[in-house]
Design a protein around this motif. Structure first.
Motif, PDB file in Angstrom:
ATOM      1  N   SER A 153       0.800  -1.214   0.000  1.00 12.67           N
ATOM      2  CA  SER A 153       0.000   0.000   0.000  1.00 12.67           C
ATOM      3  C   SER A 153       0.838   1.270   0.000  1.00 12.67           C
ATOM      4  O   SER A 153       0.347   2.319  -0.382  1.00 12.67           O
ATOM      5  CB  SER A 153      -0.961   0.003   1.182  1.00 12.67           C
ATOM      6  OG  SER A 153      -0.237  -0.031   2.386  1.00 12.67           O
ATOM      7  N   SER A 154       2.119   1.193   0.418  1.00 10.67           N
ATOM      8  CA  SER A 154       2.945   2.399   0.469  1.00 10.67           C
ATOM      9  C   SER A 154       3.198   2.974  -0.921  1.00 10.67           C
ATOM     10  O   SER A 154       3.557   4.122  -1.053  1.00 10.67           O
ATOM     11  CB  SER A 154       4.256   2.105   1.193  1.00 10.67           C
ATOM     12  OG  SER A 154       4.993   1.149   0.467  1.00 10.67           O
ATOM     13  N   ARG A 155       3.023   2.178  -1.964  1.00 12.01           N
ATOM     14  CA  ARG A 155       3.214   2.667  -3.325  1.00 12.01           C
ATOM     15  C   ARG A 155       1.935   3.262  -3.919  1.00 12.01           C
ATOM     16  O   ARG A 155       1.967   3.770  -5.024  1.00 12.01           O
ATOM     17  CB  ARG A 155       3.738   1.557  -4.215  1.00 12.01           C
ATOM     18  CG  ARG A 155       5.182   1.194  -3.876  1.00 12.01           C
ATOM     19  CD  ARG A 155       5.666   0.119  -4.759  1.00 12.01           C
ATOM     20  NE  ARG A 155       5.208  -1.124  -4.129  1.00 12.01           N
ATOM     21  CZ  ARG A 155       5.219  -2.309  -4.705  1.00 12.01           C
ATOM     22  NH1 ARG A 155       5.651  -2.445  -5.917  1.00 12.01           N
ATOM     23  NH2 ARG A 155       4.784  -3.374  -4.071  1.00 12.01           N
ATOM     24  N   VAL A 156       0.847   3.190  -3.207  1.00  7.74           N
ATOM     25  CA  VAL A 156      -0.416   3.747  -3.687  1.00  7.74           C
ATOM     26  C   VAL A 156      -0.349   5.265  -3.588  1.00  7.74           C
ATOM     27  O   VAL A 156      -0.048   5.815  -2.530  1.00  7.74           O
ATOM     28  CB  VAL A 156      -1.612   3.201  -2.871  1.00  7.74           C
ATOM     29  CG1 VAL A 156      -2.899   3.895  -3.257  1.00  7.74           C
ATOM     30  CG2 VAL A 156      -1.724   1.695  -3.034  1.00  7.74           C
ATOM     31  N   GLU A 157      -0.616   5.928  -4.688  1.00  4.00           N
ATOM     32  CA  GLU A 157      -0.640   7.392  -4.720  1.00  4.00           C
ATOM     33  C   GLU A 157      -2.087   7.871  -4.677  1.00  4.00           C
ATOM     34  O   GLU A 157      -2.870   7.551  -5.578  1.00  4.00           O
ATOM     35  CB  GLU A 157       0.034   7.927  -5.992  1.00  4.00           C
ATOM     36  CG  GLU A 157       1.533   7.779  -5.989  1.00  4.00           C
ATOM     37  CD  GLU A 157       2.197   8.621  -4.913  1.00  4.00           C
ATOM     38  OE1 GLU A 157       1.753   9.762  -4.672  1.00  4.00           O
ATOM     39  OE2 GLU A 157       3.150   8.106  -4.297  1.00  4.00           O
ATOM     40  N   PRO A 158      -2.450   8.632  -3.670  1.00  6.02           N
ATOM     41  CA  PRO A 158      -3.827   9.144  -3.618  1.00  6.02           C
ATOM     42  C   PRO A 158      -4.059  10.190  -4.700  1.00  6.02           C
ATOM     43  O   PRO A 158      -3.135  10.892  -5.114  1.00  6.02           O
ATOM     44  CB  PRO A 158      -3.913   9.766  -2.225  1.00  6.02           C
ATOM     45  CG  PRO A 158      -2.512  10.101  -1.856  1.00  6.02           C
ATOM     46  CD  PRO A 158      -1.641   9.081  -2.536  1.00  6.02           C
ATOM     47  N   ASP A 159      -5.283  10.262  -5.170  1.00  4.92           N
ATOM     48  CA  ASP A 159      -5.709  11.287  -6.123  1.00  4.92           C
ATOM     49  C   ASP A 159      -6.409  12.372  -5.309  1.00  4.92           C
ATOM     50  O   ASP A 159      -7.527  12.177  -4.837  1.00  4.92           O
ATOM     51  CB  ASP A 159      -6.656  10.676  -7.155  1.00  4.92           C
ATOM     52  CG  ASP A 159      -7.124  11.672  -8.205  1.00  4.92           C
ATOM     53  OD1 ASP A 159      -6.652  12.828  -8.214  1.00  4.92           O
ATOM     54  OD2 ASP A 159      -7.983  11.291  -9.025  1.00  4.92           O
ATOM     55  N   ILE A 160      -5.734  13.493  -5.120  1.00  2.49           N
ATOM     56  CA  ILE A 160      -6.225  14.589  -4.286  1.00  2.49           C
ATOM     57  C   ILE A 160      -6.482  15.793  -5.174  1.00  2.49           C
ATOM     58  O   ILE A 160      -5.603  16.219  -5.924  1.00  2.49           O
ATOM     59  CB  ILE A 160      -5.175  14.975  -3.216  1.00  2.49           C
ATOM     60  CG1 ILE A 160      -4.795  13.768  -2.357  1.00  2.49           C
ATOM     61  CG2 ILE A 160      -5.648  16.157  -2.384  1.00  2.49           C
ATOM     62  CD1 ILE A 160      -5.935  13.142  -1.610  1.00  2.49           C
ATOM     63  N   ARG A 161      -7.697  16.352  -5.073  1.00  2.00           N
ATOM     64  CA  ARG A 161      -8.021  17.532  -5.870  1.00  2.00           C
ATOM     65  C   ARG A 161      -8.865  18.518  -5.075  1.00  2.00           C
ATOM     66  O   ARG A 161      -9.761  18.113  -4.349  1.00  2.00           O
ATOM     67  CB  ARG A 161      -8.789  17.136  -7.133  1.00  2.00           C
ATOM     68  CG  ARG A 161      -7.903  16.464  -8.168  1.00  2.00           C
ATOM     69  CD  ARG A 161      -8.690  16.032  -9.369  1.00  2.00           C
ATOM     70  NE  ARG A 161      -9.054  14.623  -9.163  1.00  2.00           N
ATOM     71  CZ  ARG A 161     -10.087  14.031  -9.751  1.00  2.00           C
ATOM     72  NH1 ARG A 161     -10.881  14.697 -10.545  1.00  2.00           N
ATOM     73  NH2 ARG A 161     -10.333  12.765  -9.526  1.00  2.00           N
ATOM     74  N   VAL A 162      -8.550  19.786  -5.237  1.00  2.00           N
ATOM     75  CA  VAL A 162      -9.376  20.879  -4.736  1.00  2.00           C
ATOM     76  C   VAL A 162      -9.765  21.659  -5.982  1.00  2.00           C
ATOM     77  O   VAL A 162      -8.901  22.123  -6.724  1.00  2.00           O
ATOM     78  CB  VAL A 162      -8.606  21.760  -3.735  1.00  2.00           C
ATOM     79  CG1 VAL A 162      -9.467  22.933  -3.291  1.00  2.00           C
ATOM     80  CG2 VAL A 162      -8.161  20.934  -2.528  1.00  2.00           C
TER      81      VAL A 162
END
Length: 155
Positions: free
Chosen positions: A2-11
């Motif tokens: 899971s440490s390689r999972v990149e979250p998709d964050i948007r504002v």
């Protein structure tokens, strides 16, 4: 893993499409057994409220959302995470926030989405001002003790 999972964050100012966002997260991610979505809407407060005006601290809001998302990914073993928060004037019944958590099993997906929302409500630098249907602009909405209590259950 899971440490390689990149979250998709948007504002963003513009609205989002729930199904498009779920498809974006799910496509190409193997091992998913559960996807949990939370979409927060602008309440009309019994017909009194026309809109909420949301402001944020650019750069800092995204950084805090990313920090929260990474904590959730690690803690719950998420395979994917999307968090979108809107800003600007948002009419009653429009989307404000979206959290999508993907995991191998349902409980991790539920917990991951819940964790992210509990921390977004209390830690991310967003401010809300009410706009009533009668044309009056209200005060900035104050933080609620219940939101702090929801966050604190994860500690």
């Amino acid at each position: 893993m899971s440490s390689r999972v990149e979250p998709d964050i948007r504002v963003q100012r513009e609205d989002f499409d729930l199904q498009t966002e779920v498809d974006r997260l799910a496509n190409g991610t193997s091992g998913i057994g559960a996807i949990v979505t939370f979409s927060g809407l602008c309440r009309d407060e019994g017909g009194r409220l026309a809109a909420l005006e949301l402001e944020h601290y650019p750069g800092m809001a995204e950084a805090e959302m990313n920090r929260i998302a990474r904590l959730a990914i690690e803690r719950f073993g998420l395979l994917g995470l999307t968090a979108i928060h809107r800003y600007g004037k948002i009419a009653a019944r429009e989307h404000i926030v979206l959290v999508i958590a993907a995991a191998p099993h349902r409980q991790a997906a539920f917990d991951g989405a819940n964790f992210v929302m509990d921390f977004l409500k209390t830690a991310a630098p967003f401010w809300k001002k009410e706009h009533a249907k009668n044309g009056c602009t209200g005060e900035w909405v104050r933080a609620k003790d219940a939101d702090d209590a929801a966050r604190d259950k994860w500690k």
